[in-house]
Write an enzyme that holds these catalytic residues in place. Structure first.
Site, PDB file in Angstrom:
ATOM      1  N   GLN A 198       0.837  -1.318   0.033  1.00  0.00           N
ATOM      2  CA  GLN A 198       0.025   0.135  -0.111  1.00  0.00           C
ATOM      3  C   GLN A 198       0.830   1.070  -0.012  1.00  0.00           C
ATOM      4  OE1 GLN A 198      -1.368  -1.316   4.238  1.00  0.00           O
ATOM      5  NE2 GLN A 198      -2.272   0.598   3.897  1.00  0.00           N
ATOM      6  N   ASP A 254       5.804   4.892  -2.279  1.00  0.00           N
ATOM      7  CA  ASP A 254       7.041   5.471  -2.121  1.00  0.00           C
ATOM      8  C   ASP A 254       8.062   4.751  -3.420  1.00  0.00           C
ATOM      9  OD1 ASP A 254       7.810   2.812  -1.009  1.00  0.00           O
ATOM     10  OD2 ASP A 254       7.638   3.774   1.113  1.00  0.00           O
ATOM     11  N   HIS A 295      -1.797   1.292  -4.135  1.00  0.00           N
ATOM     12  CA  HIS A 295      -2.003   2.762  -3.992  1.00  0.00           C
ATOM     13  C   HIS A 295      -1.510   3.617  -5.034  1.00  0.00           C
ATOM     14  CE1 HIS A 295      -3.900   2.340  -0.062  1.00  0.00           C
ATOM     15  NE2 HIS A 295      -4.733   1.898  -0.837  1.00  0.00           N
TER      16      HIS A 295
END
Ligand SMILES: [Zn+2]
Length: 266
Positions: free
Chosen positions: A116, A119, A134
């Site tokens: 999730q 980065d 995400h």
């Protein structure tokens, strides 16, 4: 990071986990903010305990600021916060835990990382069978045309970023609050569920999103093995077969060392 060693009972649990694994084991590793915490990254929905205080200077919650509806009405405001998160990411990079998951992918028949985090650290570390559910903050796309680009650092770009081709506003390919998950991610996740898995690792995630908690629930219901690696208790802690309340990097290092070189295990 302080060095922590597994206790005797944790070490025993790690041995049991290692004994369950063989090259045919199908593994799903679900990761969240805790995975990147070992990179020194402030974390919020994957990137940013920047906002742990709850309310931001705008008097809106970070969920409101980072929502699709705010982005549509006031993209500059959403971008202000996305830019801050991006800059925090830029100062950090993937850690040994990300690297170990990428290494493990080569040694098991089916090894998938469902993250999730936005980065991009799993991708940077080399994970290939990867679902960034995400999205990825470093992938930008134009709101008006089909132009896309990858930005490695947010230090060098103007906020909000404009399209190189048509000068329209760009947005990151992330799932903002109140937005639907990406079609590609859902398709990949569906394929992975159809393939099935034998063991689920839940690493550094609080499992508040149903699609993140689901694999552990499935293991619980079907008698499969799930392993939670998280210093703090979560909503799925009591459903996991094994629970290791330690930083991700430490546990993964132990698991991989003992699996890949069993003669040297203590
Ligand atoms: Zn454009």
């Amino acid at each position: 990071m302080d060095f922590q060693k597994p206790s005797a009972s944790q070490s025993q649990a790690i041995d049991e986990i290692v004994n369950l694994l063989n090259p045919q084991t199908r593994i799903l590793a679900v990761t969240g903010a805790g995975m990147s915490a070992d990179s020194g990254l402030p974390t919020y929905r994957g990137v940013g305990g920047l906002y742990n205080s709850g309310e931001t200077e705008q008097g809106m919650t970070i969920e409101q600021l980072l929502s699709g509806s705010t982005f549509r009405n006031n993209p500059n405001l959403t971008w202000k916060y996305l830019g801050q998160i991006g800059k925090a990411c830029g100062a950090a990079k993937f850690n040994r835990g990300h690297e170990l998951l990428a290494i493990m992918e080569h040694h098991f028949e089916d090894f998938c990382v469902l993250t999730q985090n936005i980065d991009g650290f799993h991708r940077d570390a080399g994970s290939k069978n990867l679902i960034e559910i995400h999205g990825n903050l470093h992938h930008l796309k134009c709101e008006a045309c089909d132009f896309q680009k990858q930005v490695d650092t947010f230090e060098a770009i103007s906020i909000p970023p404009l399209c190189d081709q048509c000068q329209s506003l760009m947005r990151p390919k992330v799932v903002l609050f109140d937005e639907m998950l990406g079609r590609d991610s859902i398709a990949h996740l569906t394929r992975q569920w159809q393939t099935g898995f034998d063991v689920v690792f839940s690493i550094g995630t609080t499992s508040v999103f149903p699609y993140i908690a689901e694999p552990v629930l499935h293991c619980h219901q079907t008698g499969k093995v799930s392993i939670e690696i998280n210093p703090t208790e979560t909503q799925v802690s009591n459903l996991c077969t094994y629970r290791l309340p330690l930083p991700a990097t430490i546990v993964l290092e132990e698991i991989w060392a003992r699996y890949s070189n069993p003669k040297k295990s203590p």
